[in-house]
Design an enzyme around this catalytic site. Sequence first.
Site, PDB file in Angstrom:
ATOM      1  N   ARG A  16       0.858  -1.184   0.000  1.00 43.55           N
ATOM      2  CA  ARG A  16       0.000   0.000   0.000  1.00 43.55           C
ATOM      3  C   ARG A  16       0.898   1.238   0.000  1.00 43.55           C
ATOM      4  O   ARG A  16       1.656   1.456   0.940  1.00 43.55           O
ATOM      5  CB  ARG A  16      -0.876  -0.015   1.256  1.00 43.55           C
ATOM      6  CG  ARG A  16      -1.651   1.269   1.431  1.00 43.55           C
ATOM      7  CD  ARG A  16      -2.423   1.366   2.742  1.00 43.55           C
ATOM      8  NE  ARG A  16      -3.010   2.689   2.821  1.00 43.55           N
ATOM      9  CZ  ARG A  16      -3.071   3.436   3.913  1.00 43.55           C
ATOM     10  NH1 ARG A  16      -2.630   2.996   5.071  1.00 43.55           N
ATOM     11  NH2 ARG A  16      -3.598   4.638   3.856  1.00 43.55           N
ATOM     12  N   HIS A  49      -2.873  10.936   0.940  1.00 38.06           N
ATOM     13  CA  HIS A  49      -2.396  10.696   2.307  1.00 38.06           C
ATOM     14  C   HIS A  49      -1.780  12.010   2.807  1.00 38.06           C
ATOM     15  O   HIS A  49      -0.569  12.108   3.018  1.00 38.06           O
ATOM     16  CB  HIS A  49      -1.390   9.546   2.327  1.00 38.06           C
ATOM     17  CG  HIS A  49      -1.138   8.944   3.685  1.00 38.06           C
ATOM     18  ND1 HIS A  49      -1.292   7.597   3.956  1.00 38.06           N
ATOM     19  CD2 HIS A  49      -0.738   9.501   4.860  1.00 38.06           C
ATOM     20  CE1 HIS A  49      -0.984   7.351   5.235  1.00 38.06           C
ATOM     21  NE2 HIS A  49      -0.636   8.499   5.801  1.00 38.06           N
ATOM     22  N   GLU A  63      -7.470   8.570   6.606  1.00 34.66           N
ATOM     23  CA  GLU A  63      -7.656   9.124   7.955  1.00 34.66           C
ATOM     24  C   GLU A  63      -8.103  10.584   8.025  1.00 34.66           C
ATOM     25  O   GLU A  63      -7.355  11.450   8.509  1.00 34.66           O
ATOM     26  CB  GLU A  63      -6.349   8.999   8.743  1.00 34.66           C
ATOM     27  CG  GLU A  63      -5.906   7.597   8.986  1.00 34.66           C
ATOM     28  CD  GLU A  63      -4.791   7.536  10.041  1.00 34.66           C
ATOM     29  OE1 GLU A  63      -4.290   8.594  10.457  1.00 34.66           O
ATOM     30  OE2 GLU A  63      -4.465   6.430  10.459  1.00 34.66           O
ATOM     31  N   ASN A 123      -7.336   1.802  10.061  1.00 35.47           N
ATOM     32  CA  ASN A 123      -6.000   1.931  10.648  1.00 35.47           C
ATOM     33  C   ASN A 123      -6.178   1.833  12.149  1.00 35.47           C
ATOM     34  O   ASN A 123      -6.913   2.634  12.753  1.00 35.47           O
ATOM     35  CB  ASN A 123      -5.377   3.289  10.314  1.00 35.47           C
ATOM     36  CG  ASN A 123      -4.951   3.381   8.853  1.00 35.47           C
ATOM     37  OD1 ASN A 123      -5.003   2.393   8.113  1.00 35.47           O
ATOM     38  ND2 ASN A 123      -4.528   4.559   8.440  1.00 35.47           N
ATOM     39  N   TYR A 145      -4.233   1.260  16.020  1.00 33.68           N
ATOM     40  CA  TYR A 145      -2.998   1.194  16.805  1.00 33.68           C
ATOM     41  C   TYR A 145      -3.235   1.011  18.294  1.00 33.68           C
ATOM     42  O   TYR A 145      -2.453   0.364  18.974  1.00 33.68           O
ATOM     43  CB  TYR A 145      -2.184   2.491  16.622  1.00 33.68           C
ATOM     44  CG  TYR A 145      -1.603   2.669  15.242  1.00 33.68           C
ATOM     45  CD1 TYR A 145      -0.323   2.228  14.940  1.00 33.68           C
ATOM     46  CD2 TYR A 145      -2.337   3.294  14.229  1.00 33.68           C
ATOM     47  CE1 TYR A 145       0.233   2.390  13.678  1.00 33.68           C
ATOM     48  CE2 TYR A 145      -1.791   3.461  12.959  1.00 33.68           C
ATOM     49  CZ  TYR A 145      -0.516   3.007  12.687  1.00 33.68           C
ATOM     50  OH  TYR A 145       0.024   3.168  11.435  1.00 33.68           O
ATOM     51  N   GLU A 171      -3.445  -0.322   8.223  1.00 34.22           N
ATOM     52  CA  GLU A 171      -2.264   0.007   9.030  1.00 34.22           C
ATOM     53  C   GLU A 171      -2.430  -0.580  10.416  1.00 34.22           C
ATOM     54  O   GLU A 171      -3.509  -0.520  11.006  1.00 34.22           O
ATOM     55  CB  GLU A 171      -2.095   1.526   9.233  1.00 34.22           C
ATOM     56  CG  GLU A 171      -1.633   2.293   8.047  1.00 34.22           C
ATOM     57  CD  GLU A 171      -1.501   3.792   8.341  1.00 34.22           C
ATOM     58  OE1 GLU A 171      -1.258   4.188   9.500  1.00 34.22           O
ATOM     59  OE2 GLU A 171      -1.666   4.569   7.388  1.00 34.22           O
TER      60      GLU A 171
END
Length: 504
Positions: free
Chosen positions: A101, A146, A191, A330, A332, A397
């Site tokens: 990606r 992005h 995002e 994404n 985390y 991600e």
Amino acid sequence: MARFIIALTIVVVTVITRISCCDVVKLTFPSGFSLGTASASYQVEGAWNVSDKGVNVWDYHTHNRPELISDGRNGDVACNSYYKYQEDVALIKKIGFDFYRFSISWSRVLPTGFANVISEDGLQYYKNLTAELVANGIEPVVTIYHWDHPKVIEDMGGWTNELIVGWFVDYAEILFEALGDSVKRWITINEPDSFCNGGYNGVRKAPAKQIPASIGKYLCGHNVLKAHAKTFRLYDEKFRETQGGEVGIVLPLKAYLPFNASYEEEAETAFQFNCGWMAHPIYHGDYPDVMKTRVALVSEYQGYPWSRLPEFSDEWIAIINGTNDYFGVNHYTSELVYPDPDEEQGIYTYDNGLLTTVDSSWAASASDWLYVNPSGFGYLLRKIRDEYNNPPVWVTENGYSDSGELDDYNRISYYYEYVREMLIAIKRDGCNVEGYAVWSILDNFEWQDGYEKRFGITYVEFDDADTNRTAKLSQTWWTKVLSKRKLQSVPTSTNTRTRLPWKK
Ligand code: PNW
């Protein structure tokens, strides 16, 4: 006797559930599951002013406000991937990833910001990268945007100007036309929450405009949804039949967990303000009710004659509704949610009325916002399953930051725990996750944290003109995981290599 039978039944059922759970969750990846790695143009390419490339907001931001980047540095050179893309692709192949990606730099392709001039060199770079991937059996997954839009567009208000919708669609069309024969998975926008909040409601991201009271942030999100939807509709009308790809948006999602059992509703509100802000219009047709109500209430309290959350016309609702071929995530970290106590005194500070904290048992990372809570990942995937009718999910991600250890046991342990949670969510809970990407293939320019926080499974010497790459232990670990298509245990060792010399 009846009691005994009930007790026995419970024991038997528990044992069977345990066995079937462990049986399904063998920590192998389902067949057809796609494993990849990710990067973004400004974070890795460098070559910020070669050929006819135009200036983008991140060039401008880092050159003019270096004090907003923790080490004062910029992406002028970064990982040099503009020149080293063949080496990058060879590395991705050697590790064994199925897809890569990467994102496209808008001002490299359109130097004026608009579709009147297409840079031959700029477009050629992405054609070369795509061809190199395909030639090596790696699927290209392309992020159209992005965070690095042309500076000229920011001069006209950037994401707060609705005209960006048309300019974005022009840009996307050029990419579909140029690359769509090879690229079958497109991400429109990465995002929105990160750059709308960080860039128009603060200074963590470009263009670092501190527009008060989230007015800029909400307007940005509003235009992002329109740009995403119009791009999806364009693909439907002009490209889907011949190219047969998929188009989706990527959202940065934390797991919002209740601080204690009485705060379930607050956790739900936090989820809607984070995920629902973008996903509710795309899957259910408009902003979540709780967002509309709360932002209107706080806006009124602050004396605004209107809600700071813009409204969609019925026409726009219809355009936006149903514009995701897959759900891009994404993920985390997690946060614990509790109500802002000031509201009991009638003081409304936050639109969602909430404060957050982290659990003291969660391990830290090098990033001030990233604490390790693997079970939050499973929680989030099940929440998406329930909230949006179990859509196909691509985890675009997932990763962990440190300050550059080569024997990065913490990173391996993070990946083991998080991917394990994902496999349980898929196999035990029926979550429809189809792909997963490691962030990141290389250490790279980590936005406001400069080069000090490293997410790579490969170490990059940013101070060296050659920007040499060195495998971290996590890269070796992923190589084994990919060859076995099965999670591998976390190695333990007393012999830890220290990180390479690091000059500021
Ligand atoms: C992502 N959070 O940002 C970006 O897409 C990447 O460009 C970036 O390098 C990477 O994550 C690591 O920061 C995020 O607070 C920033 O949950 C913050 C969060 C999530 C993603």
